[in-house]
Design a protein around this motif. Structure first.
Motif, mmCIF file in Angstrom:
data_model
loop_
_atom_site.group_PDB
_atom_site.id
_atom_site.type_symbol
_atom_site.label_atom_id
_atom_site.label_comp_id
_atom_site.label_asym_id
_atom_site.label_seq_id
_atom_site.Cartn_x
_atom_site.Cartn_y
_atom_site.Cartn_z
ATOM 1 N N ASN A 50 0.804 -1.221 0.000
ATOM 2 C CA ASN A 50 0.000 0.000 0.000
ATOM 3 C C ASN A 50 0.838 1.273 0.000
ATOM 4 O OD1 ASN A 50 -2.460 -1.322 -0.027
ATOM 5 N ND2 ASN A 50 -2.715 -1.240 2.186
ATOM 6 N N PHE A 51 2.106 1.177 0.398
ATOM 7 C CA PHE A 51 2.927 2.374 0.576
ATOM 8 C C PHE A 51 4.122 2.459 -0.365
ATOM 9 C CE2 PHE A 51 0.362 2.392 4.281
ATOM 10 C CZ PHE A 51 0.272 3.717 4.683
ATOM 11 N N ASN A 52 4.253 1.546 -1.319
ATOM 12 C CA ASN A 52 5.418 1.546 -2.207
ATOM 13 C C ASN A 52 5.365 2.610 -3.294
ATOM 14 O OD1 ASN A 52 7.663 -0.051 -1.678
ATOM 15 N ND2 ASN A 52 6.623 -1.918 -2.259
ATOM 16 N N SER A 53 4.177 3.118 -3.607
ATOM 17 C CA SER A 53 4.088 4.128 -4.672
ATOM 18 C C SER A 53 2.897 5.048 -4.430
ATOM 19 C CB SER A 53 3.918 3.447 -6.033
ATOM 20 O OG SER A 53 2.649 2.832 -6.120
ATOM 21 N N ALA A 54 2.923 6.175 -5.113
ATOM 22 C CA ALA A 54 1.792 7.101 -5.036
ATOM 23 C C ALA A 54 0.534 6.417 -5.566
ATOM 24 C CB ALA A 54 2.096 8.371 -5.821
ATOM 25 N N ALA A 55 0.681 5.616 -6.624
ATOM 26 C CA ALA A 55 -0.477 4.933 -7.204
ATOM 27 C C ALA A 55 -1.092 3.948 -6.216
ATOM 28 C CB ALA A 55 -0.076 4.210 -8.490
ATOM 29 N N SER A 56 -0.261 3.190 -5.510
ATOM 30 C CA SER A 56 -0.806 2.224 -4.551
ATOM 31 C C SER A 56 -1.432 2.939 -3.362
ATOM 32 C CB SER A 56 0.257 1.219 -4.107
ATOM 33 O OG SER A 56 1.346 1.858 -3.482
ATOM 34 N N LEU A 57 -0.847 4.047 -2.954
ATOM 35 C CA LEU A 57 -1.460 4.843 -1.883
ATOM 36 C C LEU A 57 -2.816 5.384 -2.328
ATOM 37 C CD1 LEU A 57 1.682 6.723 -0.625
ATOM 38 C CD2 LEU A 57 0.105 5.469 0.852
ATOM 39 N N TRP A 58 -2.890 5.846 -3.567
ATOM 40 C CA TRP A 58 -4.132 6.399 -4.107
ATOM 41 C C TRP A 58 -5.215 5.321 -4.158
ATOM 42 C CZ3 TRP A 58 -6.024 10.878 -4.009
ATOM 43 C CH2 TRP A 58 -7.090 11.261 -4.832
ATOM 44 N N GLU A 59 -4.831 4.103 -4.544
ATOM 45 C CA GLU A 59 -5.782 2.990 -4.557
ATOM 46 C C GLU A 59 -6.291 2.693 -3.153
ATOM 47 O OE1 GLU A 59 -4.244 -0.508 -6.523
ATOM 48 O OE2 GLU A 59 -3.530 0.697 -8.203
ATOM 49 N N MET A 60 -5.388 2.696 -2.169
ATOM 50 C CA MET A 60 -5.783 2.459 -0.781
ATOM 51 C C MET A 60 -6.760 3.536 -0.313
ATOM 52 S SD MET A 60 -3.485 2.457 2.695
ATOM 53 C CE MET A 60 -3.262 4.246 2.622
#
Length: 76
Positions: free
Chosen positions: A58-68
Motif C-alpha cells: 500500500n505504501f510503495n508508490s503514489a499509485a498504490s497509496l491512491w488505490e488504498m
C-alpha cells in the motif's frame, strides 16, 4: 491524486514520488515518514488508515497509496 503528491513531496523532498514504485522496499519511506503520511492522509482525505493497511504494497508508490485511499473512502 494531486493533493497526495503534494503530501509525499513535503515528506520526501527531492524524491521522484510520482514515478517511484519502491518507496518502502528501497527504504525511502522510514517508519516515521509512514506515521506522518498516515496522519496527513487521514486529515486530507477524511479516511481512517487501520493497522491492517500498513503494508509495503500500500505504501510503495503514489499509485498504490491512491488505490488504498479510494478503497478506504468507499468503506465510509
Amino acid at each position: 491524486m494531486e493533493k497526495l503528491i503534494e503530501i509525499l513531496e513535503e515528506i520526501l523532498p527531492g524524491e521522484d514520488v510520482k514515478n517511484c514504485t519502491t518507496l518502502v522496499d528501497d527504504h525511502i519511506l522510514t517508519s516515521f515518514d509512514i506515521l506522518s503520511l498516515v496522519s496527513e492522509i487521514e486529515d486530507a482525505f477524511d479516511v481512517e488508515v487501520s493497522p491492517a493497511e500498513l503494508t509495503p504494497e500500500n505504501f510503495n508508490s503514489a499509485a498504490s497509496l491512491w488505490e488504498m485511499i479510494g478503497r478506504l473512502k468507499e468503506e465510509n
